[in-house]
Design an enzyme around this catalytic site. Structure first.
Site, PDB file in Angstrom:
ATOM      1  N   SER A   7       0.821  -1.205   0.000  1.00 39.23           N
ATOM      2  CA  SER A   7       0.000   0.000   0.000  1.00 39.23           C
ATOM      3  C   SER A   7       0.853   1.253   0.000  1.00 39.23           C
ATOM      4  O   SER A   7       1.957   1.268   0.532  1.00 39.23           O
ATOM      5  CB  SER A   7      -0.928   0.026   1.214  1.00 39.23           C
ATOM      6  N   LYS A  61      -4.542  -6.782   3.288  1.00 43.96           N
ATOM      7  CA  LYS A  61      -4.531  -5.644   2.362  1.00 43.96           C
ATOM      8  C   LYS A  61      -5.951  -5.307   1.914  1.00 43.96           C
ATOM      9  O   LYS A  61      -6.327  -4.145   1.792  1.00 43.96           O
ATOM     10  CB  LYS A  61      -3.647  -5.940   1.138  1.00 43.96           C
ATOM     11  N   ASN A 109      -8.004  -1.786   2.468  1.00 46.94           N
ATOM     12  CA  ASN A 109      -8.723  -0.997   1.469  1.00 46.94           C
ATOM     13  C   ASN A 109     -10.169  -0.739   1.873  1.00 46.94           C
ATOM     14  O   ASN A 109     -10.699   0.331   1.601  1.00 46.94           O
ATOM     15  CB  ASN A 109      -8.648  -1.683   0.105  1.00 46.94           C
ATOM     16  N   GLU A 169      -9.966   1.972   4.148  1.00 48.49           N
ATOM     17  CA  GLU A 169      -9.652   3.156   3.323  1.00 48.49           C
ATOM     18  C   GLU A 169     -10.944   3.745   2.737  1.00 48.49           C
ATOM     19  O   GLU A 169     -11.180   4.963   2.799  1.00 48.49           O
ATOM     20  CB  GLU A 169      -8.682   2.731   2.215  1.00 48.49           C
TER      21      GLU A 169
HETATM   22  C1  6PG Z   1      -3.218   1.450  -1.615  1.00 50.14           C
HETATM   23  C2  6PG Z   1      -4.545   1.616  -2.341  1.00 50.14           C
HETATM   24  C3  6PG Z   1      -4.507   1.033  -3.707  1.00 50.14           C
HETATM   25  C4  6PG Z   1      -5.842   1.065  -4.433  1.00 50.14           C
HETATM   26  C5  6PG Z   1      -6.367   2.440  -4.686  1.00 50.14           C
HETATM   27  C6  6PG Z   1      -7.585   2.482  -5.593  1.00 50.14           C
HETATM   28  O1  6PG Z   1      -3.273   0.887  -0.547  1.00 50.14           O
HETATM   29  O2  6PG Z   1      -2.197   1.923  -2.106  1.00 50.14           O
HETATM   30  O3  6PG Z   1      -5.535   0.977  -1.618  1.00 50.14           O
HETATM   31  O4  6PG Z   1      -4.112  -0.305  -3.562  1.00 50.14           O
HETATM   32  O5  6PG Z   1      -5.674   0.457  -5.652  1.00 50.14           O
HETATM   33  O6  6PG Z   1      -6.654   3.063  -3.501  1.00 50.14           O
HETATM   34  O7  6PG Z   1      -8.666   1.798  -5.078  1.00 50.14           O
HETATM   35  P1  6PG Z   1     -10.124   2.036  -5.707  1.00 50.14           P
HETATM   36  O8  6PG Z   1      -9.957   2.265  -7.165  1.00 50.14           O
HETATM   37  O9  6PG Z   1     -10.908   0.820  -5.433  1.00 50.14           O
HETATM   38  O10 6PG Z   1     -10.661   3.268  -5.038  1.00 50.14           O
END
Ligand code: 6PG
Length: 477
Positions: free
Chosen positions: A128, A183, A187, A190
Site C-alpha cells: 500500500s 490488504k 482498502n 480506506e
Molecule cells: C493502496 C490503495 C490502492 C488502491 C487504490 C484504488 O493501498 O495503495 O488501496 O491499492 O488500488 O486506492 O482503489 P479504488 O480504485 O478501489 O478506489
C-alpha cells in the site's frame, strides 16, 4: 553479477518498486512483457542503482541468485496467472514468486497451494501507498510461508516505510492468503475513512455553509490533532485546489460519481461470508455505487426534502467542532469493524494473525496511515486477546465523550436532509452493540411464526417452538 531480487511488470508500481530496491543497494533484475519499458527504466533511472535488464523470461530467471526472489507486479486476475504459468516451469525448488498486486486472497490461496506442490513459495503480498509509496517506502503485508519470509523479510524491511519509532512497516502477516486478506481489509477501511471524510466535508458545506477553502483550513487544523492522518492531509490539499480553467473550487468541477476497482467490495462480500457486521465499510461501498447511478439520481432530483435552515456564524463554528467528534467516533467504529473482520478471517483460515502487528505496519507508508494506528497497536499490545477495539478503555472513553456531539450531528444531518450514511451506520453499530435488548428477539418470533424456525429462551437451555396455528402453547423442538 547475479541479482538479489527481480521485478517483472514495469508499469508505474513495478517500476517504482524496482527503483526503491535498487536505491536501497540491491541488485535488481527487471523484466517486462514489452521490452521498451525495461529499456526506458534503465535509461531513465539506471544511475539510481544496479539494474540487470533482461528481455526474456529465461534471461530474467537466469539473472537471479538462488533461492530466486521474483516479484510480480501485473494487473490482478488473469495476468497474474499468465505470469505464473510462464515463470513457474523455469524455477527450482525453494524459489519464490512474490505477488505484489491487489489479488483476491482466495486466488492467492489457490496459487499458493498449486506452487507448494511444486516446492515453490508463493508469497501474496499486499503493498500500500500508491506510486509514491512504492518508490519511497510502502507498507508491506506479506503472506506465504514463514520460511519464505525468513529469506525475503530482510529485503522488504529495507524498502518499507518506517514508522515514527523507526520500525519498518512490514511483518509476516500469516500463511498463504493472509497478506492479501489484510490488504483487502486495509482498502475497506480506506473506503470507510474516505466516505466519512466526505460526509464531514458535505456537512460543513451544507449545514455550516462553509466554502471549500474554509473547510480545507478546518481539515488542516484537524490534522494537527487526533485525526492526524494522510487522508485528512490530502483532503485539505484537494479542497484548497482551484480549477485552472474555471477558477472554481476543484471539488465543484469534478463529476461526483466515485469509481472503484473492487477491493472495498471484496471486503464487504467476505465479511458477509464470515458473518461480520462491517456496516460502515458497506455504506462506503454503497455510497460510491449510488453516486455512480447518474440517471437514477437525475430522475430523483425533484424529490422533496426539508427546508434548510442557515446557521449563524457562532452556530456554524460550534457545529464544525461537533463534526470533528462525529468523524473521530465513526472512524473508531470502522476500525473496530475492520479488525473484527481480520480476527474472523484469521480464525476461519487458521492464520494466527496478530492484530497489533497489523496496526503497527499500517502506521506508515499506506493510504490509511495515521497517528491513531499507533494507539490501536498499543491497545492490542496491552491486551492481545482484546475482543474488540471498543473493549479498550481509552477508545471506549473517547467515544463516550464524543457521543453527544455525534448524535447532534446526526440530528442536524437529518433535519437538513444531508445524507451521512457512514456516520449513521457507525452510530447505529455503536448503539446496537451497547443495547441491552435487540429486536432480534422479535425477528426470532416472526421466523418461528411463519416457518417454525424455532428460538432459544433467555431463561432455559434448548430450542423451542410455539404452536402459532394451534393453541399457542410452547413445545421443545
Ligand atoms: C493502496 C490503495 C490502492 C488502491 C487504490 C484504488 O493501498 O495503495 O488501496 O491499492 O488500488 O486506492 O482503489 P479504488 O480504485 O478501489 O478506489
Amino acid at each position: 553479477t547475479q541479482a538479489q531480487i527481480g521485478v517483472t511488470g514495469l508499469a508505474v508500481m513495478g517500476r517504482n518498486l524496482a527503483r526503491n530496491l535498487a536505491r536501497n543497494g540491491f541488485t535488481v533484475a527487471v523484466h517486462n512483457r514489452t521490452a521498451a519499458r525495461t529499456d526506458a527504466l534503465v535509461a531513465e533511472f539506471g544511475e539510481e542503482g544496479d539494474f540487470v535488464a533482461t528481455r526474456t523470461a529465461k534471461e530474467f530467471v537466469a539473472a537471479l541468485e538462488r533461492p530466486r526472489r521474483l516479484v510480480v507486479m501485473v494487473k490482478a486476475g488473469e495476468p497474474t496467472d499468465a505470469v505464473i504459468d510462464e515463470f513457474a516451469p523455469l524455477l527450482e525448488p525453494g524459489d519464490m514468486i512474490i505477488d505484489g498486486g491487489n489479488a483476491h486472497f482466495a486466488d492467492t490461496r489457490r496459487r499458493e497451494r498449486l506452487l507448494r506442490e511444486r516446492d515453490l513459495h508463493f508469497v501474496g503480498t499486499g503493498i500500500s501507498g500508491g506510486e509514491e509509496g512504492a518508490l519511497h517506502g510502502p507498507s508491506i503485508m506479506p503472506g506465504g510461508s514463514a520460511e519464505s519470509y525468513a529469506v525475503l523479510g530482510p529485503i522488504l524491511e529495507r524498502i518499507a516505510a518506517k514508522a515514527e519509532d523507526g520500525t519498518p512497516c512490514v511483518s509476516h502477516v500469516g500463511p498463504d492468503g493472509a497478506g492479501h486478506f489484510v490488504k483487502m481489509v486495509h482498502n475497506g477501511i480506506e473506503y470507510a475513512d474516505m466516505q466519512l471524510i466526505g460526509e464531514a466535508y458535505q456537512l460543513l458545506r451544507d449545514v455550516a455553509g462553509y466554502t471549500p477553502g474554509r473547510i480545507s483550513d478546518i481539515f488542516r487544523t484537524w490534522n494537527t490533532g487526533r485525526l492526524d492522518s494522510y487522508l485528512i492531509e490530502i483532503t485539505a490539499e484537494v479542497l484548497a485546489h482551484v480549477d485552472e480553467y474555471t477558477g472554481k473550487p476543484f471539488v465543484d468541477v469534478v463529476a461526483d460519481a466515485a469509481e472503484q476497482k473492487g477491493t472495498g467490495r471484496w471486503t464487504v462480500q467476505t465479511a458477509l461470508d464470515l458473518g461480520v457486521p462491517v456496516s460502515g465499510i458497506a455504506e462506503a461501498v454503497f455510497a460510491r455505487s449510488l453516486s455512480g447511478h447518474v440517471p437514477l439520481r437525475e430522475a430523483s432530483r425533484s424529490l422533496e426534502g426539508p427546508t434548510p435552515r442557515a446557521l449563524s456564524e457562532e452556530e456554524a463554528a460550534a457545529f464544525a467542532d461537533r463534526v470533528e467528534q462525529a468523524l473521530y467516533a465513526s472512524k473508531i467504529m470502522s476500525y473496530t469493524q475492520g479488525f473484527h473482520e481480520i480476527t474472523a478471517g484469521a480464525e476461519e483460515y487458521g492464520w494466527g494473525i496478530d492484530p497489533g502487528a497489523v496496526a503497527a505496519l499500517w502506521r506508515g507508508g499506506c493510504i490509511i496511515r495515521a497517528a491513531f494506528l499507533d494507539r490501536i497497536r498499543a491497545a492490542y499490545d496491552t491486551r492481545p486477546d482484546l475482543p474488540s477495539l471498543l473493549s479498550d478503555a481509552t477508545f471506549a472513553r473517547e467515544v463516550a465523550d464524543a457521543q453527544d456531539d455525534w448524535r447532534e450531528v446526526m440530528v442536524a444531518a437529518t433535519r437538513q436532509g444531508v445524507p451521512a450514511p457512514g456516520f449513521a451506520a457507525a452510530l447505529a453499530y455503536y448503539d446496537a452493540l451497547r443495547a441491552e435488548r435487540l429486536p432480534a428477539a422479535l425477528v426470532q418470533g416472526q421466523r418461528d411464526f411463519f416457518g417454525a424456525h424455532t428460538y432459544r429462551r433467555t431463561d432455559r437451555e434448548g430450542s423451542f417452538h410455539t404452536l402459532w396455528g394451534g393453541d399457542r402453547s410452547e413445545v421443545e423442538a
